[in-house]
Design an enzyme around this catalytic site. Structure first.
Site, PDB file in Angstrom:
ATOM      1  N   HIS A  65       0.833  -1.224   0.000  1.00  0.00           N
ATOM      2  CA  HIS A  65       0.000   0.000   0.000  1.00  0.00           C
ATOM      3  C   HIS A  65       0.866   1.273   0.000  1.00  0.00           C
ATOM      4  O   HIS A  65       0.728   2.104  -0.902  1.00  0.00           O
ATOM      5  CB  HIS A  65      -0.985  -0.032   1.170  1.00  0.00           C
ATOM      6  CG  HIS A  65      -1.716   1.252   1.384  1.00  0.00           C
ATOM      7  ND1 HIS A  65      -2.599   1.779   0.443  1.00  0.00           N
ATOM      8  CD2 HIS A  65      -1.687   2.160   2.400  1.00  0.00           C
ATOM      9  CE1 HIS A  65      -3.076   2.935   0.894  1.00  0.00           C
ATOM     10  NE2 HIS A  65      -2.540   3.174   2.074  1.00  0.00           N
ATOM     11  N   HIS A  90       3.673   7.050   5.425  1.00  0.00           N
ATOM     12  CA  HIS A  90       2.448   7.753   5.863  1.00  0.00           C
ATOM     13  C   HIS A  90       1.620   7.026   6.921  1.00  0.00           C
ATOM     14  O   HIS A  90       0.878   7.656   7.665  1.00  0.00           O
ATOM     15  CB  HIS A  90       1.579   8.144   4.647  1.00  0.00           C
ATOM     16  CG  HIS A  90       0.746   7.047   4.081  1.00  0.00           C
ATOM     17  ND1 HIS A  90       1.210   6.174   3.127  1.00  0.00           N
ATOM     18  CD2 HIS A  90      -0.534   6.667   4.323  1.00  0.00           C
ATOM     19  CE1 HIS A  90       0.259   5.323   2.802  1.00  0.00           C
ATOM     20  NE2 HIS A  90      -0.810   5.591   3.523  1.00  0.00           N
ATOM     21  N   GLU A  94       0.840   6.083  12.721  1.00  0.00           N
ATOM     22  CA  GLU A  94      -0.530   5.716  13.114  1.00  0.00           C
ATOM     23  C   GLU A  94      -0.645   4.243  13.490  1.00  0.00           C
ATOM     24  O   GLU A  94      -1.336   3.896  14.444  1.00  0.00           O
ATOM     25  CB  GLU A  94      -1.452   6.018  11.929  1.00  0.00           C
ATOM     26  CG  GLU A  94      -2.909   6.000  12.276  1.00  0.00           C
ATOM     27  CD  GLU A  94      -3.717   6.376  11.044  1.00  0.00           C
ATOM     28  OE1 GLU A  94      -4.602   5.604  10.700  1.00  0.00           O
ATOM     29  OE2 GLU A  94      -3.439   7.424  10.432  1.00  0.00           O
ATOM     30  N   ASP A  95       0.034   3.371  12.738  1.00  0.00           N
ATOM     31  CA  ASP A  95      -0.205   1.922  12.883  1.00  0.00           C
ATOM     32  C   ASP A  95       0.937   1.126  13.495  1.00  0.00           C
ATOM     33  O   ASP A  95       0.787  -0.069  13.719  1.00  0.00           O
ATOM     34  CB  ASP A  95      -0.504   1.307  11.496  1.00  0.00           C
ATOM     35  CG  ASP A  95      -1.785   1.877  10.887  1.00  0.00           C
ATOM     36  OD1 ASP A  95      -2.597   2.411  11.642  1.00  0.00           O
ATOM     37  OD2 ASP A  95      -1.950   1.787   9.650  1.00  0.00           O
ATOM     38  N   ASP A 156      -3.355   8.287  -1.280  1.00  0.00           N
ATOM     39  CA  ASP A 156      -3.732   7.220  -0.335  1.00  0.00           C
ATOM     40  C   ASP A 156      -5.187   6.807  -0.577  1.00  0.00           C
ATOM     41  O   ASP A 156      -5.528   5.632  -0.664  1.00  0.00           O
ATOM     42  CB  ASP A 156      -3.542   7.777   1.091  1.00  0.00           C
ATOM     43  CG  ASP A 156      -3.999   6.807   2.172  1.00  0.00           C
ATOM     44  OD1 ASP A 156      -3.743   5.604   2.034  1.00  0.00           O
ATOM     45  OD2 ASP A 156      -4.621   7.264   3.151  1.00  0.00           O
ATOM     46  N   ASP A 276     -22.106  14.385 -26.304  1.00  0.00           N
ATOM     47  CA  ASP A 276     -20.675  14.668 -26.092  1.00  0.00           C
ATOM     48  C   ASP A 276     -20.024  13.579 -25.235  1.00  0.00           C
ATOM     49  O   ASP A 276     -19.577  13.818 -24.123  1.00  0.00           O
ATOM     50  CB  ASP A 276     -20.465  16.053 -25.480  1.00  0.00           C
ATOM     51  CG  ASP A 276     -21.272  16.254 -24.210  1.00  0.00           C
ATOM     52  OD1 ASP A 276     -22.170  15.426 -23.954  1.00  0.00           O
ATOM     53  OD2 ASP A 276     -21.004  17.219 -23.478  1.00  0.00           O
TER      54      ASP A 276
END
Length: 740
Positions: A65, A90, A94-95, A156, A276
């Site tokens: 990812h 990134h 956080e993780d 992301d 169009d």
């Protein structure tokens, strides 16, 4: 044998991860020197180590990812080494065990600041707080410091949308709704048109899979005919351009599926009537100084072969859009009687259109001076500095106003050009000039004619504002403006006025509390805010001053140790409601219509009137139990993106049968006797009761709104198919109202 199998898999995965990283390095080869490459490798090593035990929902290693996000930044957005490093890291703070301090020690303060902007706020359960809104607000706060935070967040989101298929159905709906509501408009505002189109297409694919696959199929079926037509159309233009000696490229770009669907809905027409479906783009390679002259020369060549539509000429070269977009658009008539849009632009303009902000800043030095894009950033900074109280949901509503799609160009009496969103009024213009001019605005002269504050401006208007020292902002002004700036300045002026009036209300309350022997304390004021259902003490005082709150109701309350409280029976009722909400497990619980659910009331939402058979979800309201909405309710996108923490899965109990209201909209040719034919079907259709019917005709077409009572979706669909057989009826659709 069984012992070695996982080893072989891990080895294979290691090779695939390295290949993915090499692909990233290839995509960024023009953007990095030796030192950049060393830092990118270092960021990759840190991320691989940090995420080594993590896997995505699809089962693949998590590190795929961040690599994919970094590649989107490099390849599709044209961002440089810092953004690539930040994209690789990134999710680490956080993780994983890595902290912002670790990031700063390894990569410096700039990378730390960007990673901080990308790190989500920890989740807390609070019925008045939207985590998505707070996270979005946090990310936007960094726009004025470093736009790369938002660019990486968009990359992301794009990768998450591309891999959304492995998520649970309800999670897919929430993420797709949030994407449509916030991220696609943001991509548009940053000039990332291909990212915006792909986000919208992917959101449609998951929200309306049937519609998406039908349109995809129809585009595929008409592809060969379209390509033949395009080849014939561009041939004479190509020959003429070669004769003139231009270096050029001609592309044909098919409209995105989501924009085709939007047009079908907006105009109420089927796929076959959209003329169009594609645009022809002519990209010429000329020096910047010659761009404008070349574009108009090419326009002249195109119109030598094909008749232009004078109403469809758009010159975004003389006046570029606020996000830096420059191009000359014209619509011409082909020999087969089809209108074709032709876009003419230089190579530089095309890169800005494709890569948005990154390309814009690369070319900015050569232009010099302040651009409209920088003005937008300044407006956001202004919006951030003046958002009182930090209400994230209110902030998002204001911010969305700043993501306007179309612009108009108006002039001051001295001839200065101002850019405003489409739908802007004279009052918006007044606030755009200066806050004080807006606050004192009495009216305006547009092209020397007197007009009111609510007058809608058009491109080319010359506007002179008339002010009065006695004028001051009023509540109804909020309905007269569309720009975030004007809305916010009016709100601030009204808040100030409320504060002054609130001073009188505070005195009235003090006297009343004294009369009832109730202490005037902050605890009692907080209790009264909740009891009278007002957001703040200022609002409480203001409403008291205006006589909108009945202070005699204080007698209904009890006083214990100097503190106000509800009588015992009301406390019990309130506790039961709160405990019922707390008992709900949003991930595990499913509300089954027709069965009791944890002592909580639930009812059908009036905005979309769900029927058994419809895909549905429950929305936990603050005071009104649970409301059941259809998945494709007009309000669903907003609810799922802003309030995902209040969404609960729901389904119908098989034998749940009860007559329910459904509304249909019919559009067709206004033929004699058509209304009789329609009402005849209803009266003959078994078990269908009609509640109301209204028809209006205009220019040979009619629109009918019919409310009927049916048992389920299948029952309604039988009725729809009967209506579709009526001669003259073009479309029949479920009709929902936008607001409940």
């Amino acid at each position: 044998m069984s012992n070695t199998a996982p080893e072989i898999d891990l080895e294979k995965e290691r090779k695939e991860i390295l290949n993915a990283f090499k692909g990233l390095l290839r995509a960024s080869k023009d953007k990095r020197d030796k030192e950049d490459t060393r830092l990118i490798r270092k960021a990759f090593d840190v991320a691989v180590e940090a995420h080594k035990d993590m896997r995505r929902k699809s089962g693949e290693p998590y590190i795929y990812h961040p690599i994919a996000v970094a590649r989107i930044c490099a390849e599709e957005m044209g961002l440089g080494p810092t953004a690539i490093i930040c994209a690789l890291l990134h999710d680490t703070v956080e993780d994983t065990h890595i902290t912002l301090e670790d990031v700063e020690d390894l990569f410096g303060p700039k990378v730390r600041m960007i990673i901080d902007g990308l790190t989500k706020i920890p989740e807390v359960f609070d019925e008045n707080l939207s985590i998505q809104a707070e996270n979005f607000r946090k990310m936007i706060l960094t726009i004025s410091d470093d736009l790369r935070v938002v660019m990486i967040k968009l990359a992301d989101r794009l990768h998450n949308m591309r891999t959304l298929g492995s998520m649970r159905y309800d999670k897919r709906l929430k993420i797709a709704s949030e994407t449509l509501f916030l991220y696609a408009p943001l991509a548009h505002r940053l000039g990332l048109y291909s990212v915006k189109s792909e986000l919208e297409d992917l959101a449609l694919r998951y929200k309306e899979p049937q519609i998406y696959s039908e349109l995809e199929e129809k585009l595929e079926k008409t592809k060969d005919v379209r390509n033949r037509f395009i080849r014939r159309f561009i041939y004479p233009i190509k020959v003429a351009l070669e004769k003139e000696g231009y270096t050029f490229e001609i592309k044909a770009r098919t409209k995105s599926i989501s924009s085709i669907w939007r047009k079908m809905q907006k105009k109420g027409i089927p796929f076959e009537e959209i003329y169009d479906l594609f645009a022809v783009r002519i990209i010429v390679d000329v020096p910047e100084a010659d761009e404008k002259a070349a574009a108009w020369r090419i326009y002249s060549l195109v119109t030598d072969f094909y008749q232009p539509n004078p109403d469809r000429l758009r010159d975004w070269i003389s006046t570029p859009r606020a996000n830096g977009y420059e191009s000359l658009h014209t619509t011409v008539m082909s020999p087969t009687g089809k209108w074709v849009e032709v876009q003419i632009r230089s190579k530089r303009m095309d890169e800005i259109a494709e890569k948005g902000f990154a390309a814009h800043y690369r070319y900015k030095e050569s232009k010099g001076g302040d651009t409209k894009f920088d003005r937008w950033i300044a407006e956001i900074r202004d919006l951030l500095e003046n958002t009182e109280g930090g209400n994230a949901l209110e902030f998002i509503d204001e911010f969305k106003l700043n993501l306007f799609t179309d612009e108009i160009y108006v002039f001051t009496p001295k001839g200065d050009l101002r850019v405003l969103p489409n739908g802007a009024t004279t009052l918006d213009f007044a606030f755009d000039i200066h806050t004080q001019i807006g606050e004192k605005c009495l009216g305006a002269k547009v092209n020397n004619k007197l007009v009111p504050l609510s007058h809608l401006l058009k491109s080319g208007d010359q506007v002179e504002i008339i002010t009065s020292s006695k004028q001051k902002p009023k509540e109804e002004w909020l309905k007269m403006v569309t720009t975030a700036r004007a809305k916010q300045k009016i709100k601030m002026a009204l808040k100030e006025e409320r504060r002054v009036i609130g001073g009188d209300g505070k005195e009235i309350l003090e006297r009343k509390l004294n009369q009832y022997n109730i202490p005037f304390s902050s605890e009692n004021i907080t209790f009264m805010e909740k009891y009278f259902n007002v957001p703040s003490a200022t609002d409480l005082y203001f409403l008291i001053a205006k006589g909108k709150i009945n202070l005699k109701r204080l007698k209904e309350l009890e006083l214990k140790n100097g503190l106000l409280q509800l009588p015992m029976e009301k406390i019990k009722d309130s506790r039961e409601k709160k405990s019922a909400i707390k008992e709900i497990n949003l991930k595990e619980d499913t509300l089954i219509i027709g069965e009791d659910f944890k002592n909580m009331d639930y009812k059908m939402a009036k905005c979309c009137n769900p029927l058994p058979g419809d895909d549905i979800f429950g929305f936990i309201t603050i005071n009104d139990g649970i409301k059941i909405h259809r998945d494709n309710c007009p309000n669903a996108t907003q609810m799922m993106s802003k309030y995902a923490y209040r969404i609960i899965k729901a389904r119908w109990k098989n034998q749940y049968t009860q007559e329910r209201e459904a509304t249909l909209r019919l559009i067709g040719h206004d033929d004699l006797g058509i209304v009789n034919n329609i009402t005849d079907i209803i009266s003959k259709q078994q078990r269908v009761n009609m509640k109301s019917i209204s028809f209006k005709a205009h220019d040979g077409m009619f629109e009918g709104i019919i409310q009927v009572l049916v048992y389920d979706k299948e029952h309604l669909e039988q009725l729809i198919s009967k209506f579709e057989l009526v001669e003259g009826v073009k479309t029949v659709e479920r009709y929902s109202v936008e607001k409940e």
